[in-house]
Scaffold this motif. Structure first.
Motif, PDB file in Angstrom:
ATOM      1  N   VAL A  25       0.875  -1.166  -0.002  1.00 33.49           N
ATOM      2  CA  VAL A  25       0.166  -0.043   0.032  1.00 33.49           C
ATOM      3  C   VAL A  25       0.860   1.242   0.046  1.00 33.49           C
ATOM      4  N   ASP A  26       0.710   2.407  -0.454  1.00 30.85           N
ATOM      5  CA  ASP A  26       1.111   3.581  -0.483  1.00 30.85           C
ATOM      6  C   ASP A  26       1.283   4.217   1.087  1.00 30.85           C
ATOM      7  N   ASN A  27       2.137   5.079   1.193  1.00 32.31           N
ATOM      8  CA  ASN A  27       2.651   5.637   2.852  1.00 32.31           C
ATOM      9  C   ASN A  27       1.426   6.068   3.584  1.00 32.31           C
ATOM     10  N   ASP A  28       0.629   6.741   2.685  1.00 33.82           N
ATOM     11  CA  ASP A  28      -0.596   7.324   3.435  1.00 33.82           C
ATOM     12  C   ASP A  28      -1.362   6.165   3.868  1.00 33.82           C
ATOM     13  N   GLN A  29      -1.735   5.296   3.013  1.00 38.01           N
ATOM     14  CA  GLN A  29      -2.486   4.141   3.209  1.00 38.01           C
ATOM     15  C   GLN A  29      -1.767   3.348   4.658  1.00 38.01           C
ATOM     16  N   ALA A  30      -0.603   3.409   4.344  1.00 40.83           N
ATOM     17  CA  ALA A  30       0.107   2.580   5.749  1.00 40.83           C
ATOM     18  C   ALA A  30      -0.099   3.374   7.009  1.00 40.83           C
ATOM     19  N   LYS A  31      -0.069   4.626   6.819  1.00 40.00           N
ATOM     20  CA  LYS A  31      -0.185   5.355   8.069  1.00 40.00           C
ATOM     21  C   LYS A  31      -1.755   5.021   8.714  1.00 40.00           C
ATOM     22  N   ALA A  32      -2.464   5.173   7.990  1.00 38.23           N
ATOM     23  CA  ALA A  32      -4.047   4.849   8.188  1.00 38.23           C
ATOM     24  C   ALA A  32      -4.035   3.481   8.841  1.00 38.23           C
ATOM     25  N   LEU A  33      -3.525   2.509   8.282  1.00 42.33           N
ATOM     26  CA  LEU A  33      -3.382   1.260   8.771  1.00 42.33           C
ATOM     27  C   LEU A  33      -2.827   0.936   9.975  1.00 42.33           C
ATOM     28  N   ALA A  34      -1.677   1.558  10.128  1.00 45.45           N
ATOM     29  CA  ALA A  34      -0.671   1.635  11.294  1.00 45.45           C
ATOM     30  C   ALA A  34      -1.642   2.100  12.458  1.00 45.45           C
ATOM     31  N   LYS A  35      -2.171   2.997  12.389  1.00 44.98           N
ATOM     32  CA  LYS A  35      -2.857   3.924  13.333  1.00 44.98           C
ATOM     33  C   LYS A  35      -3.810   2.973  13.924  1.00 44.98           C
ATOM     34  N   TRP A  36      -4.842   2.333  12.903  1.00 48.89           N
ATOM     35  CA  TRP A  36      -5.929   1.812  13.238  1.00 48.89           C
ATOM     36  C   TRP A  36      -5.461   0.363  13.901  1.00 48.89           C
ATOM     37  N   LEU A  37      -4.508  -0.412  13.265  1.00 46.21           N
ATOM     38  CA  LEU A  37      -4.213  -1.635  14.229  1.00 46.21           C
ATOM     39  C   LEU A  37      -3.344  -1.412  15.533  1.00 46.21           C
ATOM     40  N   SER A  38      -2.802  -0.302  15.610  1.00 45.65           N
ATOM     41  CA  SER A  38      -2.226  -0.030  17.069  1.00 45.65           C
ATOM     42  C   SER A  38      -2.942  -0.086  17.877  1.00 45.65           C
ATOM     43  N   LYS A  39      -4.325   0.238  17.896  1.00 48.54           N
ATOM     44  CA  LYS A  39      -5.328   0.389  18.765  1.00 48.54           C
ATOM     45  C   LYS A  39      -6.202  -1.069  19.301  1.00 48.54           C
ATOM     46  N   LYS A  40      -5.687  -1.988  18.434  1.00 45.42           N
ATOM     47  CA  LYS A  40      -6.033  -3.418  18.662  1.00 45.42           C
ATOM     48  C   LYS A  40      -5.367  -4.235  19.592  1.00 45.42           C
ATOM     49  N   LYS A  41      -6.105  -4.062  20.841  1.00 48.84           N
ATOM     50  CA  LYS A  41      -5.170  -4.553  22.037  1.00 48.84           C
ATOM     51  C   LYS A  41      -6.390  -5.462  22.914  1.00 48.84           C
TER      52      LYS A  41
END
Length: 653
Positions: free
Chosen positions: A637-653
């Protein structure tokens, strides 16, 4: 076989010299005739499936049902200790010859190791120009990033390169002897034309046999033979599994398929070869390819010397569910209906198991189900889509079966997991997505749907199930069995197990230190000691009687503590990397990640992400997505999409 005998007396010395010459000549003859695995004194694991019939059944008897609980780790090695950037080796099937183990990673690193202790002997990396070609390649053309092994014969190691080349290495030091481009002898077979390589090449009677991945991309599948001595073509032309573009049923722009992406098996008595053929493409859009689409989703038999067609048997005649005949067939001398018979057996992604007469293809057992089967024509409306069993991972994927002649049982690794697929509306929709798999959509798996695996024992005498065990995870790795009635296998949770083949009872279980095991073990002897080796991520872990070493977690980038080494596509093929995505992370995930991590983040070929934020920071996740790691390629995915994914996944706890 090499022996050095101490003798006394000139007469005995002369006799030994004569016998020695005969032994050397016999060794060369046997090697040329590809009979290594039949040698009673063999102590290794000389082929992808042990013997050339791929029974994965070894004659070693040191580990028994009585002492198997005494197994422990005797050595373990992480390839990342030698190179922190080493790619993942999860789908490799190690070869062991003369006390040396050969392991290959995705993107085609090759390691030679001392099989008794894991010490590195040599390592081979791609030449600079080949590496640069792969670095610049469009990874969306590779539905999977894997290398399933090497062939070792004639003092050489043979490996297929992802961008469609065949390399021959010196067995002693790993130096490149020769490399050939497949496209020089097989027209159009290039990465740019959507072909790529994941299979382990096969050696048989002086030839190296290869197929190709890329069936989901609409390539034209083939099998070809090259002379092991100089890598020149051994056949006049390839055996093509489907018609030429524009002929027969192959008329659409992205129509094709029929890839042969797993090793072929051979019958030394007849020189016949057998292999499974992949699905037609576009996968879920059958309207553009009407009819039965031969020889896709079939097991095919050829004359190995010439490539001449002998017979073929179709497992799915009108496929719109991606039901490859993926796994490697076994050639067996078995008891069938109380008589000895040469048979070819195979479990398909359609969830059914078959047996045919090896010589003429006459059907013996026609489609014995071993997983849940419930499928229907695919709708074009997402609202009407329902789960289909088996899903795109199949009932049996590439994971190999094994055969135990004592019980006359075949063990089948099964996957009980559905896919919710939506067919393309028309050819225009396929073309808008550049024809890449699947040319349509795979929706998230509904919550509450059970995902599991099966171990099914089939009695060859009757074709009926002797028993079936349910496993917590889908069976993605496959089996290797021993003459003492044990079958060894790994699981997606990183566990390794030994099963009593006759009863189905698990007699031994241990951790490996990795997250997912997606290969069958190699079992071999060194200095009269029996070893069982598994590969997980970048880690090789070897068990033996009396082993007591503590499990060390895999240390490679994106693995170990965080268990992310097995990110990346591996053959379930449920993604379309070309589809555009907005900045909604769930939409991005659905289009680019669901195939490996599941519709509910539950994990598939890649690990469970439901609590990934508890072990990885947002920055760590972002680095993983952008740069890749283990088997996960970067840049999906491109960088902007990667950032959106990372932020979302980081909240999966």
């Amino acid at each position: 076989m090499r022996r050095y005998l101490k003798v006394i007396g000139i007469a005995l010395l002369a006799l030994v010299l004569v016998v020695g010459c005969q032994s050397k000549n016999e060794n060369k003859k046997n090697n040329a005739n590809n009979q290594v695995a039949k040698n009673k004194n063999d102590t290794g694991f000389p082929n992808w499936g042990y013997d050339y019939q791929h029974t994965r059944h070894v004659p070693y008897d040191k580990i028994t049902k009585d002492n198997v609980k005494k197994l422990g780790i005797v050595w373990q090695k992480d390839l990342s200790d030698w190179d922190k950037n080493v790619p993942n080796a999860s789908e490799d099937f190690p070869i062991v010859q003369d006390g040396v183990m050969y392991v290959t990673t995705s993107l085609n690193r090759v390691f030679a190791m001392d099989a008794s202790n894991g010490k590195k002997i040599w390592e081979w990396k791609l030449p600079k120009d080949v590496q640069e070609h792969l670095d610049k390649a469009d990874l969306s053309l590779l539905e999977i990033v894997a290398s399933r092994g090497v062939a070792v014969a004639e003092d050489s190691v043979f490996v297929l390169i992802a961008d469609n080349r065949l390399a021959k290495l010196n067995k002693k030091d790993g130096k490149l002897i020769k490399m050939v481009n497949l496209w020089d002898s097989i027209e159009g077979v290039t990465l740019e034309n959507r072909y790529y390589e994941t299979m382990a090449p096969m050696y048989y009677k002086g030839n190296i046999y290869v197929g190709s991945s890329g069936g989901d991309n609409g390539i034209r599948g083939f099998v070809m033979a090259y002379k092991a001595s100089n890598l020149e073509p051994a056949w006049k032309q390839p055996f093509w599994t489907i018609p030429k573009k524009g002929e027969g049923w192959v008329k659409g722009k992205y129509t094709g398929g029929g890839a042969v992406w797993n090793p072929m098996s051979f019958d030394p008595d007849t020189d016949m070869m057998y292999f499974g053929v992949g699905n037609p493409a576009p996968d879920y859009f059958a309207a553009v390819r009407p009819g039965k689409n031969p020889y896709t989703d079939s097991v095919v038999a050829l004359d190995s010397k010439t490539g001449k067609f002998i017979w073929a048997k179709s497992e799915v005649e009108k496929d719109e569910w991606d039901y490859d005949a993926a796994s490697t067939p076994m050639v067996l001398n078995a008891t069938v209906n109380n008589k000895k018979k040469k048979v070819v057996v195979h479990g398909g992604k359609n969830g059914k198991w078959y047996a045919w007469d090896a010589k003429n293809g006459d059907t013996i057992y026609d489609g014995v189900p071993f997983v849940k089967i419930k499928h229907s024509p695919l709708p074009t409306d997402e609202k009407k889509a329902v789960p289909q069993w088996p899903g795109a991972e199949g009932g049996q994927n590439y994971a190999p079966e094994t055969y135990d002649p004592t019980s006359n049982y075949v063990l089948i690794p099964g996957i009980n997991k559905p896919s919710v697929a939506v067919a393309a509306k028309d050819e225009k929709e396929v073309e808008q997505k550049n024809g890449l798999f699947p040319g349509t959509s795979i929706l998230p798996t509904p919550k509450g749907v059970e995902i599991s695996g099966t171990i099914t024992a089939i009695d060859l005498n009757t074709g009926k199930k002797a028993y079936q065990n349910k496993t917590e995870q889908p069976m993605r790795g496959g089996f290797t069995s021993t003459t003492t009635g044990l079958a060894f296998y790994g699981a997606l949770n990183g566990d390794v197990n030994a099963l009593d083949i006759k009863t189905g009872k698990v007699l031994w279980n241990m951790k490996s230190g990795g997250d997912q095991i997606m290969m069958a073990p190699s079992i071999y002897m060194v200095d009269d000691k029996q070893y069982v080796t598994f590969v997980t991520g970048t880690k090789i872990v070897t068990y033996g009687l009396g082993g007591n070493k503590k499990v060390i977690p895999e240390q490679s980038q994106g693995s170990g503590k965080h268990d992310n080494a097995n990110h990346g596509s591996h053959g379930n093929k449920e993604k379309d990397k070309k589809q555009p995505a907005n900045m909604n992370p769930e939409a991005i995930y659905k289009k680019s990640c669901v195939s490996c991590h599941g519709g509910n983040l539950e994990g598939k070929s890649g690990p469970n992400l439901q609590k990934v934020g508890a072990s990885m920071s947002e920055q760590d996740i972002l680095n993983q997505i952008i740069n890749g790691g283990g088997r996960m390629p970067g840049g999906l995915v491109d960088n902007d999409q990667a950032k959106a994914l990372a932020k979302w996944l980081s909240k999966k706890k």
